[in-house]
Structures are given as C-alpha cells and as structure tokens.
Design a protein around this motif. Structure first.
Motif, PDB file in Angstrom:
ATOM      1  N   LEU B 169       0.908  -1.183  -0.138  1.00 19.77           N
ATOM      2  CA  LEU B 169      -0.006  -0.054  -0.053  1.00 19.77           C
ATOM      3  C   LEU B 169       0.886   1.301   0.050  1.00 19.77           C
ATOM      4  CD1 LEU B 169      -2.800  -1.242   2.565  1.00 19.77           C
ATOM      5  CD2 LEU B 169      -2.924  -0.887   0.154  1.00 19.77           C
ATOM      6  N   GLY B 170       2.204   1.138   0.751  1.00 16.43           N
ATOM      7  CA  GLY B 170       2.868   2.408   0.895  1.00 16.43           C
ATOM      8  C   GLY B 170       2.082   3.324   1.951  1.00 16.43           C
ATOM      9  N   TYR B 171       2.818   4.607   2.185  1.00 15.24           N
ATOM     10  CA  TYR B 171       2.322   5.422   2.966  1.00 15.24           C
ATOM     11  C   TYR B 171       2.155   6.924   2.591  1.00 15.24           C
ATOM     12  CZ  TYR B 171       7.033   6.836   3.749  1.00 15.24           C
ATOM     13  OH  TYR B 171       8.211   7.617   3.547  1.00 15.24           O
ATOM     14  N   MET B 172       1.604   7.866   3.394  1.00 15.88           N
ATOM     15  CA  MET B 172       1.490   9.064   3.106  1.00 15.88           C
ATOM     16  C   MET B 172       2.037   9.902   3.905  1.00 15.88           C
ATOM     17  SD  MET B 172      -1.131   9.063   0.739  1.00 15.88           S
ATOM     18  CE  MET B 172      -1.583  10.979   0.966  1.00 15.88           C
ATOM     19  N   HIS B 173       2.631  11.057   3.458  1.00 17.30           N
ATOM     20  CA  HIS B 173       3.338  12.055   4.560  1.00 17.30           C
ATOM     21  C   HIS B 173       3.434  13.351   3.915  1.00 17.30           C
ATOM     22  CE1 HIS B 173       5.222  12.277   8.154  1.00 17.30           C
ATOM     23  NE2 HIS B 173       6.297  12.852   7.871  1.00 17.30           N
ATOM     24  N   SER B 174       3.851  14.251   4.671  1.00 14.89           N
ATOM     25  CA  SER B 174       3.910  15.660   4.096  1.00 14.89           C
ATOM     26  C   SER B 174       4.705  15.813   3.004  1.00 14.89           C
ATOM     27  CB  SER B 174       4.210  16.474   5.385  1.00 14.89           C
ATOM     28  OG  SER B 174       3.478  16.510   6.351  1.00 14.89           O
ATOM     29  N   ASP B 181       8.167  21.476  -6.123  1.00 17.08           N
ATOM     30  CA  ASP B 181       8.931  21.851  -7.271  1.00 17.08           C
ATOM     31  C   ASP B 181       9.121  20.943  -8.334  1.00 17.08           C
ATOM     32  OD1 ASP B 181       9.870  24.113  -5.729  1.00 17.08           O
ATOM     33  OD2 ASP B 181      11.814  23.549  -5.471  1.00 17.08           O
ATOM     34  N   GLN B 182       8.812  19.688  -8.251  1.00 16.79           N
ATOM     35  CA  GLN B 182       8.916  18.802  -9.187  1.00 16.79           C
ATOM     36  C   GLN B 182       7.265  18.763  -9.785  1.00 16.79           C
ATOM     37  OE1 GLN B 182      10.004  15.265  -7.800  1.00 16.79           O
ATOM     38  NE2 GLN B 182      12.147  15.736  -7.201  1.00 16.79           N
ATOM     39  N   GLN B 183       6.332  19.348  -9.152  1.00 14.72           N
ATOM     40  CA  GLN B 183       4.979  19.411  -9.497  1.00 14.72           C
ATOM     41  C   GLN B 183       4.597  20.304 -10.365  1.00 14.72           C
ATOM     42  OE1 GLN B 183       3.017  16.960  -9.293  1.00 14.72           O
ATOM     43  NE2 GLN B 183       4.069  15.769  -7.875  1.00 14.72           N
ATOM     44  N   GLN B 184       4.337  20.057 -11.856  1.00 12.81           N
ATOM     45  CA  GLN B 184       4.247  21.305 -12.669  1.00 12.81           C
ATOM     46  C   GLN B 184       3.007  21.924 -12.550  1.00 12.81           C
ATOM     47  OE1 GLN B 184       6.461  22.417 -15.003  1.00 12.81           O
ATOM     48  NE2 GLN B 184       7.887  21.178 -14.293  1.00 12.81           N
ATOM     49  N   ASP B 185       1.878  21.165 -11.964  1.00 14.76           N
ATOM     50  CA  ASP B 185       0.449  21.585 -12.084  1.00 14.76           C
ATOM     51  C   ASP B 185      -0.062  22.132 -10.955  1.00 14.76           C
ATOM     52  OD1 ASP B 185       0.718  19.318 -10.862  1.00 14.76           O
ATOM     53  OD2 ASP B 185      -0.574  17.919 -11.939  1.00 14.76           O
ATOM     54  N   TYR B 186       0.864  22.585  -9.918  1.00 12.45           N
ATOM     55  CA  TYR B 186       0.466  23.369  -9.049  1.00 12.45           C
ATOM     56  C   TYR B 186      -0.567  22.843  -8.055  1.00 12.45           C
ATOM     57  CZ  TYR B 186       3.092  26.840 -11.469  1.00 12.45           C
ATOM     58  OH  TYR B 186       4.167  27.457 -12.155  1.00 12.45           O
ATOM     59  N   LYS B 187      -0.712  21.389  -8.041  1.00 10.46           N
ATOM     60  CA  LYS B 187      -1.963  20.932  -7.346  1.00 10.46           C
ATOM     61  C   LYS B 187      -1.426  20.874  -5.904  1.00 10.46           C
ATOM     62  CE  LYS B 187      -5.075  18.949 -10.592  1.00 10.46           C
ATOM     63  NZ  LYS B 187      -4.376  18.661 -11.922  1.00 10.46           N
ATOM     64  N   TYR B 188      -0.346  20.910  -5.555  1.00  7.12           N
ATOM     65  CA  TYR B 188      -0.138  20.636  -4.103  1.00  7.12           C
ATOM     66  C   TYR B 188       0.296  22.005  -3.360  1.00  7.12           C
ATOM     67  CZ  TYR B 188       0.151  15.832  -5.576  1.00  7.12           C
ATOM     68  OH  TYR B 188      -0.101  14.660  -6.018  1.00  7.12           O
ATOM     69  N   GLY B 189       0.123  22.273  -2.104  1.00  2.00           N
ATOM     70  CA  GLY B 189       0.625  23.273  -1.262  1.00  2.00           C
ATOM     71  C   GLY B 189       1.580  22.566  -0.350  1.00  2.00           C
ATOM     72  N   LEU B 190       1.936  23.571   0.346  1.00  2.00           N
ATOM     73  CA  LEU B 190       2.967  23.110   1.666  1.00  2.00           C
ATOM     74  C   LEU B 190       2.192  22.273   2.524  1.00  2.00           C
ATOM     75  CD1 LEU B 190       5.092  25.967   2.210  1.00  2.00           C
ATOM     76  CD2 LEU B 190       6.060  23.619   1.820  1.00  2.00           C
ATOM     77  N   SER B 192       0.152  19.951   1.893  1.00  2.00           N
ATOM     78  CA  SER B 192      -0.374  18.752   1.030  1.00  2.00           C
ATOM     79  C   SER B 192       0.323  17.389   1.675  1.00  2.00           C
ATOM     80  CB  SER B 192      -0.362  18.707  -0.143  1.00  2.00           C
ATOM     81  OG  SER B 192      -0.902  19.964  -0.731  1.00  2.00           O
ATOM     82  N   LEU B 193      -0.485  16.540   1.648  1.00  2.00           N
ATOM     83  CA  LEU B 193      -0.039  15.009   1.852  1.00  2.00           C
ATOM     84  C   LEU B 193       0.190  14.188   0.664  1.00  2.00           C
ATOM     85  CD1 LEU B 193      -2.184  13.887   5.019  1.00  2.00           C
ATOM     86  CD2 LEU B 193       0.224  14.912   4.844  1.00  2.00           C
ATOM     87  N   ILE B 194       1.222  13.353   0.420  1.00  2.00           N
ATOM     88  CA  ILE B 194       1.479  13.118  -0.782  1.00  2.00           C
ATOM     89  C   ILE B 194       1.790  11.491  -0.822  1.00  2.00           C
ATOM     90  CG2 ILE B 194       3.871  13.714  -1.021  1.00  2.00           C
ATOM     91  CD1 ILE B 194       3.449  14.181  -4.092  1.00  2.00           C
ATOM     92  N   GLY B 195       1.617  10.437  -1.635  1.00  2.00           N
ATOM     93  CA  GLY B 195       1.917   9.037  -1.425  1.00  2.00           C
ATOM     94  C   GLY B 195       3.490   9.073  -1.665  1.00  2.00           C
ATOM     95  N   LYS B 196       4.129   8.308  -0.757  1.00  2.00           N
ATOM     96  CA  LYS B 196       5.658   8.359  -0.618  1.00  2.00           C
ATOM     97  C   LYS B 196       6.108   7.055  -1.059  1.00  2.00           C
ATOM     98  CE  LYS B 196       6.488  12.282   1.461  1.00  2.00           C
ATOM     99  NZ  LYS B 196       7.428  13.428   1.107  1.00  2.00           N
ATOM    100  N   SER B 197       5.391   5.943  -0.849  1.00  2.00           N
ATOM    101  CA  SER B 197       5.901   4.812  -1.354  1.00  2.00           C
ATOM    102  C   SER B 197       4.550   3.669  -1.795  1.00  2.00           C
ATOM    103  CB  SER B 197       6.634   4.096  -0.401  1.00  2.00           C
ATOM    104  OG  SER B 197       5.795   3.468   0.546  1.00  2.00           O
ATOM    105  N   GLY B 198       5.048   2.620  -2.372  1.00  2.00           N
ATOM    106  CA  GLY B 198       3.974   1.624  -2.583  1.00  2.00           C
ATOM    107  C   GLY B 198       2.935   2.110  -3.710  1.00  2.00           C
TER     108      GLY B 198
END
Lengths: 367, 691
Positions: B169-174, B181-190, B192-198
């Motif tokens: 499953l992986g995990y989510m974290h800040s 910076d890698q996100q081109q589409d500005y969908k994340y803010g500081l 935001s949580l994002i999938g980190k693995s799995g």
C-alpha cells in the motif's frame, strides 16, 4: 551622401537613464521579499538587474557609435536569425515556464528571449524594405500584402510560444510603420476587420485567452484565478493614493500580487510612490515618445526615419500596454514595462533600441 | 527626396501615441485618486481568500472488495496567518491549550512551521491533523482569544487493516519542498500530503482527486462577507488490487510465526519477504516484507522511536535492527542459492549436453574440479531428477562446466532474472545477472584502484628514504632498489589484472549453483517460477487490477501483459518441472512440507540455502533460506518465492510460509483462525527497534 555627425539627443538619453534608475529602485523594493524567501538573498533580483543595466548601458554606447547607415546590410541577416530563434524556442529546446515557452538557454539556465530579438529585427527589416518600396505602399497587393505576410509569420511564431502581449506590440508596431510609410486608411480599416477575426480565432484555439479577456472586464467575478492579478493590482494602485504609501512600504508585494517585480511592477510603484510617481513615469515615457518622434522626423533619410519611428512606437506601446494591464483596462497578457521591469534580455534589447535612436539623432538634418 | 513624404504623416500620427498615454493617465487618476479610500480599505481588510476544500483520497480495496485504505473525516487545526492579530500572543495561548493533549507542541515548533511557509502564508498553516473532539470543543470555546486559529473538517487517509500489506500500500506523508518543485501543475501546497511509497506513490495521480476551493471575501476579522466562487472537490479514484486479503494475512502471519520459531536457533532471522503470483496472469496475490510497514505510523509527525524502527541510526548494518523501510520483495536482491539450479539444468537441456534420465554424475561430497566446491552431502550417482531432489552441488557444477557461463546467462535472462519486472510499484531494483563484461568492468576498476594505491605507497616510501639518504652511493642503491620494486609491482599488477578481470571457471561453478555474483529480487524469483510453471510465458507482475471512479465507473481495467515467450523448448520446461516435483517427493529436500497435501494438488518446488554475503564468516548462521514453489503440478495456478535472511534452510524457513499460503489457497486448511497469535507477534516485531 556624406552626413555630418552631431551630438546625440541628450534629453532622450537622460530620460532613458532616469527610467532605468527608477526601475532599479523599484526592482529592489518589489522583489526583496520574494527574493529573500526564494533565494535567501533579498538582493538577488536587484543584483541581477544591476548587472543587466551595466550590460545594457554598454550595449547602448556601442550601438550609438556605429553609423546606423550600416544597419541596412544587417537587416536581412538579423531577421533570419530572429526567425530561426523563434522557431527554436517552440521546439523542445525552448525553456517552458507556466505553460509557455519563451526562453532559449542551456539546461534550465535562461539565456535570452527570442521575441525580444525579433521585435528589434522586425523594425530594422521593415525600415529597410519600406525605404525601397516607399512608392508602392499605397498599392494593396504590392505594398500592404507583403508586410501583412511578414506580420503573420512573426506574430504567428510568437503566438505559438504563446505570448499574446508581445504579439500585440509587434503587430501594433508593424501597423504604425506601414501607416507612416504611406498605407491608405481604407486598407487599414479592412485589415482591422480581419484582425478582429484573427483575435477571435486565437481565442477559439486557446480558451484560456477568452477567460483572461472576460476576467479583465469583471475581475471580481473571476477573483479566484483569472481576475486575481487584476484585482490585486487595482488594490495596490488604489492603496497608493496621491502620495503613495512610501518607498518600500507596499503591502501587496508580500503575499498578494504575483509577478510583482516583472509584469506588475508598475502596480507596486503606484502603491509606494502614489499617483505622483505614476505620473512621473508616464511623463517620462511621453517625453521619450516626443523625442523619439522628433528624431524620426529629423532623420536625414527614410531608413533612419522609419527605424526611429519603429523603435519609438515599439517601446512606448509596450509601456502603454503594460500600464493598461496594471490599471485594469486591458486583459492580462504578460509583458514587461520597458526600463523598469526586472528581466535581462528585455532590458538589453530596449537599451539597444535606445542606442539606435541616439545614433540616428546624431545625423539629425534639423540642426 | 522621399523623406519629405514620411515627415508630415509622422507628425500627426505621433499624437496617437501621446493620446494613448494620456488616456492611461486619466484611468490612473480614477483608480488612484477617486477609488483611493475604497481600494485602500479593501487592501487592508484583505479581501479575497481562497479556502481550499480538500478532496477525499480514493480508497484502496483488495480483489474481493475489502477496504485496505480508506478516507475518514478528521478535524484539522491550522492557522490562517493574515487573520492573526498578534502572533506571539495567539501562539502562546494556543500552546497552553494544546499542551495537555500534545505535550510535544511548543511555541518554537509552531513559529518554525509558520516560518517554513513564509512565502505562502495566504495558505493555511496546518499544525495538527486528526485532533480529538474534546480539543475541538475546547478551542471553539476560546475562539475569541484565538484569532486566526481555524478548525476544518478534512478527509484523512487511514488503514483499517493496520500493517496488512503495508509495504504494498505504501504510506502518505507531508510533501517536501523538492516534491512541490517537481510538480508542474500546482496541485499541491506546503500542507499537502502525498503518497511516498507503494501503491500510494505509484497511483498518486489517480488517488488524489482534485481539491476544490471556496473563494470568499472576508472582512478584517477574517469573517466571510460573501462567497465569490465555489469549486466542488472531485474525489480520487478507487483502486482494486490484485491482492487477496486472506492470503496476504495468512502469508504475514505465517512469516511472523516462522521467524518466531527460527529465532531461538537463528537469532538474526528477522528479515524476510515473499511473493505469491497467479502464474497465468502475473497478478500478485500476496506480497509481504518483514519487518512490516505500518502506514498509519506516518500519519502525523513520526516519533523518533518509530523513525528508528524504519531507519536504524547505526553506521553499520545491524541484523538485529534491520530497518523496516524497504519493501524487500522488490527493493533488495538476494543470491538465489540452489533455487538457481533449474536455470543451470535448463541450459544443459537446451544445449543437448545432458540426458536427464540416463546420465548420472557421481557425487562424492565435492566437485572434482578446482576450487573443489563442496556439496552439502554425498549423493552418489545422481541424474537430473535426483540431483534436483537432493539439490546436489556437484551435479549442477558439472552441468555448468559443460554448458558454460554464456548459456546459463541466456536462460536466466529469458526467465527475467536480473531485469526489472516492470511491476507497478516504485523503487524496484533490477538485481544482477553477472556477465563476463560486467566482471571485467567492475574488477578492472577495483584492481586499478588497488595497485595505484600500492604504487603510491612504494613511491612515498622511497621518497622518504631518499630524503634521508646520507651520501650519493646509498642514494644510487636506493634508486635501483626502487626500480626493482616497481618492476615487481608491475608484474604482479599484470597478473592480477588479467586474472581478476577474466571470467574464471570457478565463477561459472559458483554461478551454476546460485552463488557467486547472482542477485535477484524475490519478485523476479517468483516470476521465474511462474513462467516455468505456465509453459514459458513470462508475465509482467502487477498489483492494481482496476481503477474505478467514485461513481463506480471503471476507468481502467488492467489486463495481463506478456513480457515475452521464453525461448526454451516446452520439453525442457516439462523436464525441469518434473525435476522440481521430485523435490517434494520422498527423498527430496522439500518432501516433509507438502506430504499431507491431497494427491491432486502436487507441489513442485526448489529449496535454497544461499550465502548471506553481508557476514561471510561461513558459519551456517550466515545463510539465507530461499524457497520457490508452484502448484498444482498438473495445471499450475500459483507460484511462490520467499527469502528469509539468516534463515539457513529454505525448506525450514520460507518453505513453511509457502505451505501455509498454499494450504489456504487450495482450501486444505484455514489459517485465518490464528488471528489472536498474530496480534502478539506483530507487537513483538514492532518492538525490535526499541530493544
């Protein structure tokens, strides 16, 4: 014809330097917050702007020295180089930011914006060819159509980046030069109608342009995104009042106004220096236009005259469009304010343009 | 002169430009002078605020629709910076309210968070997620004293099954600033949580949905005056995995039980991983890695104790505290040991250099060619079937010698060993299929480095001696000594270089019994067993079966992907399957595991006891247990591979897990009743880091 060399137009020179100085101060004031947050150095943009100003002044001094008559031979090669760069920038070689590809460079290091070179090259090329074809300008097929074709190619390439603001500036400059070279008013009317159709087509191709257009008529309705900049820009200007909040005291530059040291620098200027500061800058551009046209009128030959016209119109139009955007009478297009906005190649090519104007002024026939 | 035509026109047209600028002046006067008070007031009040509405993340289900990752609504405490009148005051009041429930919260911590976000302070600064209801009530009571403190209801990821399939499953974290910076589409803010693995990382785009926003105009106290626009959030898409929750649970329980059983004899047996594949489709039915990943650990700020469980802080790897971060089924590669022998066997069959039935090799306990690598027993005369059943090292070294390294590499490559499988999980490693070129390149560098260092030593030594030399005579003597030594160095270098960089016969012997440089992931081994079982179709393993929108519409249905048809004759494959069947028949190394299975479910397997190169002191405790199996032999459905670090015999370690999982799959025995034990064991496991 051997021309006598005189001194350059001192008023124009001082006007340009004053605008440049105001620009330096405003770049520092408006960018310090962003710069310290993004690069950990409040002087980041300021330092770059100083470097580019020095390069710009050097370029000005060099272009002022060379006899502008020699530019006739340079017109065609410059045009070819400019078009090549414009094509390169829309290939993957160009550097993309925020959905448009406006820069050429190595890796992610921006070297220069080809559209800046294209503006200058187009003016030179037009001045050269119109000088030869001056008596044909009244003829629609022989005089007008070829220049419309040139405009189509240059503006078309710039639109592909896409850069709506610069497209407007280039188109307006070309029209103005055609009028100056003797195009009929009736032809202009016909073209204007066709132009409206082209704008409509551009909107159909990329609907975000329509949103921008709509946003500027009623920014409050589109406050979240399209109208956001306009609203924040108006708040900035409005907060300034007659005397301004004082240099460095802008509130809007903190969180609210994006592009505060580039496209919207005039809003911060209006907020900090007030209506008086804004009047000063507009007056300086008026002075610039007056001297520019004077140089055009007194130029010893048609080439010089048209070249000066093109350069003057290009710079003042760009200023007018930028200020129009900032005070909410034009849609947000994303162009800089000449001399004032932060931006290397924009400043460099503006200074080269001024250098050429000063150059032409040295051969003034009315002395 | 033509110029005369241009001049008069210019004069009149120039007024156009001047008029344009004058119009702007008028407009500026209107904005700056007429609307001055109005705009200034609005600017001060700070007007338009974007209030994000977080989208619920898509849920993750197993193949039968059991929820493995859900989205629950929680209370989130955040700061609306522009509305905070006095930062110091508000923060100190807030800290005193939070202290009882969150003793680690300090004013410095909150100020640090504000500072981190200093260029995006118009966004809420998230302080705590998932705060208890009592605290919500308390904060609401003190609302007046806490301007800028806001409580919002937000969806947050939770994992109802705890650690089950945590690594998959992986995990989510800040989100980190780099990831923003890698996100081109500005969908994340500081915040935001994002999938980190799995799967959470791999399918981030599908799962995240789209945040909505309410655009409100607020007054100076931050109270909404009117709503401008509302953008409804769009729920993320749901994922249905190929995993079977029951099989997954049985695999994990069995793994824990087996390790607990091994540890008295093999105290370092604490790391293991296994994969169960559907051989026909490549679907991953179960995949586990121990020590386990508990995705909920990463919900908020991870405690230093838990962080050490995932990332041990020691400088040297400590087998007693191995770290739980890696999914060892795909991110770590192991020597396959004897489970590689089917590859060597197939190479011999394909080249026609071996007759599986009639040809016998005599095993006297060690191979007769240098370096005389030992067999773990004395097998006497063995053929392909009895050699496989008894895992005879002598037999397979002889086969390796006959066919040569290149033919072995060819077969291994055909079966996907040493290449990424392309599974839809992040950070898969390729392992290593050693070739002659690989060895040359690697050792050329190593040998050069070693001898350059030696040369520098010699030169330095003589430089010192020469500096101290008393007279010209002794100096001359030293010079000639140095020359000699350099010449000796040169000769030794040449010999070593030629030897080290060349593929040696013993390299082939090592390789043919799965030692040497071979290293493959457990997933590769399982996939190799699957391809052998299904008649040579190397499938791409996958873990997500379909993506389904929140309204139930299937967005994407993944179908089995054939990587390639293995270029090995079906006769060779059949003979090798038969040899692996012999492993579970009387006399085979895996016989005791499956002897209670019904006659129609025969299991083909291969055991392995592979050197753990981390601590090469040669004792039996430094061997990894490796196990491969597929069943039913007559029409294979599933394939298994597992590795237990420091587990010694494959059959007594990973083999036990294979048995339990197979029993569950074929309905021979229901292991799900032993849930009670599992609680205790997993508790023990998670405490390893602390011990």
């Amino acid at each position: 014809m051997r021309l006598r060399k005189g001194p350059p137009d001192l008023i124009l020179f001082i006007t340009a330097l004053t605008l440049l100085g105001i620009g330096l101060i405003m770049v520092f004031s408006s960018s310090a917050v962003t710069a310290s947050v993004r690069y950990g150095d409040a002087y980041y943009f300021f330092k770059r702007q100083i470097v580019w100003s020095v390069i710009g002044i050097a370029a000005l001094l060099i272009t002022m020295k060379i006899n502008y008559q020699k530019l006739r031979g340079l017109a065609l090669p410059a045009m070819i180089i400019a078009l090549t760069c414009l094509i390169l920038v829309i290939t993957p070689l160009g550097i993309s930011t925020k959905g448009s590809s406006r820069w050429l460079g190595i890796g992610s290091t921006r070297l220069f914006a080809p559209s800046e070179l294209a503006k200058l090259a187009t003016v030179m090329f037009l001045a050269r060819t119109m000088e030869v074809n001056l008596d044909k300008m009244k003829d629609f097929m022989k005089g007008v159509v070829p220049y419309l074709a040139i405009m189509g190619v240059v503006c078309g390439l710039i639109m592909l980046q896409p850069d709506l603001g610069t497209t407007f500036v280039v188109a307006a400059t070309i029209f103005f030069m055609m009028m100056a070279a003797g195009m009929r008013w009736s032809h202009l009317g016909g073209i204007a109608a066709a132009g409206m159709a082209a704008v409509f087509a551009a909107i159909v191709v990329a609907p975000y342009r329509l949103e921008r257009l709509i946003a500027f008529t009623n920014p409050w309705k589109y406050a979240s995104d399209e109208g956001f900049q306009t609203i924040q820009s108006l708040y900035a200007l409005g907060s300034g009042g007659l005397f301004g909040m004082g240099l460095g005291r802008s509130r809007q530059k903190f969180f609210y106004l994006p592009e505060q040291h580039t496209d919207f620098i005039f809003a911060i200027l209006g907020e900090e220096l007030g209506f008086l500061g804004a009047i000063l800058v507009i007056s300086l551009f008026l002075l610039f236009a007056w001297r520019g046209f004077k140089i055009a009128i007194n130029a010893p030959d048609t080439f010089g005259s048209l070249l000066a016209t093109g350069l003057t119109v290009m710079i003042t139009f760009q200023a007018a469009i930028n200020i129009g955007v900032v005070c909410g009478v034009l849609p947000v297009t994303g162009i800089t304010l000449p001399f004032i906005s932060h931006g290397g190649s924009s400043l460099l090519f503006t200074m080269i343009g001024v250098g050429l104007l000063l150059n032409i002024s040295r051969y003034s026939s009315n002395r | 002169m033509k110029t005369e035509e241009v001049r008069p026109r210019l004069k009149s047209y120039s007024y156009l430009v001047i008029a344009l600028l004058t119009v702007l002046l008028v407009r500026l006067a209107v904005v700056q002078l007429l609307h001055n008070t109005e705009y200034q007031a609005k600017a001060k009040e700070n007007r338009v605020r974007l209030v994000p509405i977080k989208a619920a993340r898509g849920e993750i289900y197993d193949r039968n629709g059991n929820v493995m990752a859900a989205s629950e609504l929680v209370y989130t405490l955040s700061l609306n910076y522009p509305a905070m009148t006095d930062q110091t005051e508000v923060v100190s009041r807030l800290v005193s309210l939070l202290q009882p429930a969150y003793p680690e919260t300090t004013a410095e911590m909150i100020n640090e968070k504000i500072n981190l976000q200093k260029n995006r302070l118009y966004e809420p600064v998230v302080l705590l997620r998932d705060i208890p209801w009592e605290l919500v009530v308390q904060l609401e009571e003190h609302r007046q004293e806490l301007p800028g403190v806001e409580i919002a209801v937000e969806p947050l990821r939770n994992y109802p099954q705890g650690a089950l399939a945590g690594h998959v499953l992986g995990y989510m974290h800040s989100i980190t600033p780099e990831e923003i910076d890698q996100q081109q589409d500005y969908k994340y803010g500081l915040s935001s949580l994002i999938g980190k693995s799995g799967v959470e990382k791999q399918y981030e785009k599908e799962l995240r949905g789209q945040d909505g926003a309410r655009n409100v105009e607020v007054d100076s106290r931050g109270r909404p005056v009117r709503e401008l626009v509302t953008l409804e959030p769009r729920r993320g898409n749901n994922l249905y995995l190929t995993l079977d929750q029951d099989l997954q649970r049985v695999m994990e329980q069995s793994m824990d039980n087996m390790l607990a059983g091994l540890q008295p004899r093999h105290p370092r047996a604490r790391v293991a991983s296994a994969v169960l594949l559907n051989v026909k489709t490549g679907q991953i039915l179960a995949m586990c890695s121990v020590p386990a990943m508990v995705p909920d650990d990463w919900k908020g700020n991870i405690s230093s104790q838990r962080a050490a469980y995932y990332f041990p802080q020691g400088e040297v790897y400590d087998p007693m505290n191995p770290g739980a971060f890696l999914n060892r089924a795909i991110q770590v590669s192991y020597a396959p040991g004897s489970t590689f022998k089917p590859i060597t066997g197939m190479a011999a069959l394909e080249t026609g250099l071996m007759d599986p039935d009639k040809e016998y090799v005599n095993c006297k306990g060690a191979y007769w060619v240098a370096p005389y690598i030992k067999c773990w027993g004395v097998h006497g005369n063995v053929n392909y079937y009895s050699g496989m059943a008894g895992s005879c090292n002598v037999y397979f070294q002889e086969m390796g010698r006959r066919v040569g390294q290149e033919n072995i590499v060819k077969i291994a490559r055909e079966l996907g060993l040493g290449s990424k499988t392309g599974v839809d999980l992040p950070y898969e490693t390729a392992g290593l299929l050693p070739t002659a070129e690989w060895k040359r390149e690697l050792n050329a560098v190593l040998t050069d480095r070693k001898y350059q260092a030696l040369k520098t030593q010699i030169e330095e030594k003589y430089q010192n001696l020469l500096d101290q030399a008393a007279d010209e005579d002794s100096r001359r003597k030293l010079e000639s000594q140095k020359k000699n030594e350099i010449a000796k160095w040169e000769a030794q270098y040449q010999i070593d270089y030629n030897f080290n960089t060349k593929w040696q016969a013993y390299d082939t012997f090592n390789m043919s019994i799965g030692e040497g440089y071979n290293e493959y992931t457990v997933l590769q081994l399982a996939n190799f067993a699957a391809a052998l079982a299904n008649g040579g179709r190397l499938m791409q393993p996958y873990v997500v079966d379909r993506i389904v929108a929140s309204d139930g519409r299937v967005i994407q249905q993944f179908s089995p992907t054939l990587l390639h048809q293995v270029a090995v004759s079906s006769r060779t494959l059949a003979q090798t399957r038969q040899a692996m069947l012999a492993v579970t028949e009387p006399g085979g190394t895996g016989h005791f595991l499956f002897n209670s299975f019904p006659a129609h479910i025969r299991v083909a397997a291969k055991t392995g006891t592979a050197q753990n190169r981390r601590a090469p002191d040669g004792s039996s405790q430094n061997y990894n247990g490796v196990f491969l199996a597929f069943a039913p032999y007559d029409d294979p459905e599933i394939a298994f591979a597992g590795v237990v670090e420091y587990g010694y015999h494959g059959s007594e370690s990973a083999g036990l897990v294979a048995r339990d999982v197979f029993e569950q799959y074929f309905g021979i025995k229901d292991h799900r009743q032993y849930n009670m034990n599992q609680e205790q064991v997993s508790h023990n496991m998670s405490n390893i880091a602390v011990d």
